[in-house]
Design a protein around this motif. Structure first.
Motif, short mmCIF file in Angstrom:
data_model
loop_
_atom_site.label_atom_id
_atom_site.label_comp_id
_atom_site.label_asym_id
_atom_site.label_seq_id
_atom_site.Cartn_x
_atom_site.Cartn_y
_atom_site.Cartn_z
N ASP A 9 -29.21 5.98 -47.75
CA ASP A 9 -28.98 6.09 -49.20
C ASP A 9 -29.41 4.82 -49.92
O ASP A 9 -30.06 4.86 -50.97
N PHE A 10 -29.02 3.67 -49.34
CA PHE A 10 -29.38 2.42 -50.00
C PHE A 10 -30.89 2.24 -50.03
O PHE A 10 -31.44 1.78 -51.04
N GLU A 11 -31.55 2.59 -48.96
CA GLU A 11 -33.01 2.48 -48.94
C GLU A 11 -33.63 3.36 -50.03
O GLU A 11 -34.59 2.95 -50.69
N SER A 12 -33.07 4.54 -50.26
CA SER A 12 -33.54 5.41 -51.33
C SER A 12 -33.22 4.83 -52.71
O SER A 12 -33.98 5.02 -53.66
N GLN A 37 -31.18 -8.38 -47.84
CA GLN A 37 -30.19 -9.20 -48.53
C GLN A 37 -29.35 -8.34 -49.48
O GLN A 37 -28.14 -8.49 -49.56
N ALA A 38 -30.03 -7.44 -50.18
CA ALA A 38 -29.34 -6.57 -51.13
C ALA A 38 -28.39 -5.62 -50.41
O ALA A 38 -27.26 -5.40 -50.86
N TYR A 39 -28.84 -5.06 -49.30
CA TYR A 39 -27.98 -4.16 -48.52
C TYR A 39 -26.72 -4.90 -48.06
O TYR A 39 -25.61 -4.37 -48.15
N HIS A 40 -26.90 -6.10 -47.58
CA HIS A 40 -25.76 -6.90 -47.12
C HIS A 40 -24.78 -7.14 -48.27
O HIS A 40 -23.57 -6.93 -48.13
N LEU A 41 -25.30 -7.53 -49.41
CA LEU A 41 -24.48 -7.83 -50.59
C LEU A 41 -23.77 -6.60 -51.13
O LEU A 41 -22.59 -6.63 -51.47
N TRP A 42 -24.48 -5.48 -51.23
CA TRP A 42 -23.97 -4.27 -51.88
C TRP A 42 -23.18 -3.37 -50.94
O TRP A 42 -22.26 -2.67 -51.38
N CYS A 43 -23.53 -3.36 -49.66
CA CYS A 43 -22.95 -2.38 -48.74
C CYS A 43 -22.13 -2.97 -47.59
O CYS A 43 -21.21 -2.30 -47.12
N LEU A 45 -20.75 -6.42 -47.40
CA LEU A 45 -19.68 -7.32 -47.82
C LEU A 45 -18.51 -6.60 -48.51
O LEU A 45 -17.36 -6.96 -48.26
N PRO A 46 -18.76 -5.61 -49.33
CA PRO A 46 -17.64 -4.92 -49.99
C PRO A 46 -16.80 -4.09 -49.01
O PRO A 46 -17.22 -3.78 -47.89
N LEU A 47 -15.64 -3.70 -49.49
CA LEU A 47 -14.75 -2.84 -48.74
C LEU A 47 -15.35 -1.44 -48.58
O LEU A 47 -15.34 -0.85 -47.51
N LYS A 48 -15.88 -0.91 -49.67
CA LYS A 48 -16.49 0.43 -49.69
C LYS A 48 -17.64 0.42 -50.70
O LYS A 48 -17.59 -0.29 -51.70
N THR A 49 -18.63 1.27 -50.45
CA THR A 49 -19.72 1.48 -51.39
C THR A 49 -19.97 2.98 -51.48
O THR A 49 -19.99 3.68 -50.47
N TYR A 50 -20.16 3.46 -52.71
CA TYR A 50 -20.31 4.89 -52.97
C TYR A 50 -21.59 5.16 -53.73
O TYR A 50 -22.15 4.27 -54.38
N VAL A 51 -22.03 6.42 -53.66
CA VAL A 51 -23.22 6.86 -54.40
C VAL A 51 -22.90 8.10 -55.22
O VAL A 51 -21.98 8.87 -54.89
N TYR A 63 -19.80 -0.52 -55.72
CA TYR A 63 -19.05 -1.08 -54.59
C TYR A 63 -17.66 -1.44 -55.06
O TYR A 63 -17.42 -1.65 -56.25
N LEU A 64 -16.75 -1.51 -54.10
CA LEU A 64 -15.36 -1.89 -54.34
C LEU A 64 -15.00 -2.97 -53.34
O LEU A 64 -15.26 -2.83 -52.14
N LYS A 65 -14.42 -4.05 -53.82
CA LYS A 65 -13.99 -5.14 -52.94
C LYS A 65 -12.82 -5.86 -53.58
O LYS A 65 -12.57 -5.73 -54.78
N ALA A 66 -12.11 -6.63 -52.78
CA ALA A 66 -11.07 -7.49 -53.33
C ALA A 66 -11.75 -8.57 -54.16
O ALA A 66 -12.82 -9.08 -53.80
N ASN A 67 -11.15 -8.91 -55.28
CA ASN A 67 -11.71 -9.95 -56.14
C ASN A 67 -11.42 -11.34 -55.58
O ASN A 67 -12.19 -12.27 -55.82
#
Length: 161
Positions: A9-12, A37-43, A45-51, A63-67
């Motif tokens: 999904d991220f590649e798309s 780098q973008a995949y690491h940052l967006w998918c 590092l966060p707790l969850k990532t959705y599309v 993405y959702l992560k602790a602040n």
């Protein structure tokens, strides 16, 4: 329409992600960031990532992560992107509403956006409509690709009812 993001999904979604960061109008990400780098940052590092997917096309993501950690781990942070061709259709609103539900399910009590570019008026208006308040302004915090230095807002919403 909203589900967890996969690597495929991220590649798309990469062309949208890349266009957003290269415009340098909304995100404080390096414009020359690689897909990895973008995949690491967006998918990763966060707790969850959705599309948001329609007919096999990824039109938006968040993405959702602790602040923060420790005593502030009850506040989460999210980032949202929507494909340019899909903007104005309510996708960002739906993603934000979904993120708030997921945040509460995951035990978060509040949501904070650390750096909403002040010239991103559509986002500022949407976040306000969804109950977020501007709790601070960071002067000249963002070097906009067209406008030079502009302010950023810190926006916050208590989620725990």
């Amino acid at each position: 329409m909203i589900r967890e993001m996969t690597r495929s999904d991220f590649e798309s979604f990469w062309p949208t992600f890349s266009a957003v960061i290269q415009a340098q109008e909304t995100y404080a990400f390096d414009a020359d960031m690689t897909l990895e780098q973008a995949y690491h940052l967006w998918c990763e590092l966060p707790l969850k990532t959705y599309v948001w997917e329609e007919q096999g096309v990824i039109l938006g993501s968040y993405y959702l992560k602790a602040n923060a950690m420790g005593p502030s781990r009850h506040i989460c942070n999210c980032g949202y992107m929507v494909a340019e061709a899909a903007r104005g259709r309510g996708i960002a609103r739906a993603l934000c509403e979904h993120s708030q539900r997921v945040a509460v399910e995951r035990g978060f009590k509040a949501m904070q956006f650390n750096s909403v570019v002040s010239t991103n008026t559509q986002a500022v208006q949407l976040w306000k409509a969804l109950g977020f308040n501007i709790i601070g302004t960071i002067p000249d915090a963002y070097q906009h690709g067209q406008l030079g230095y502009v302010d950023c807002y810190i926006m916050y919403k208590w989620l725990d009812t």
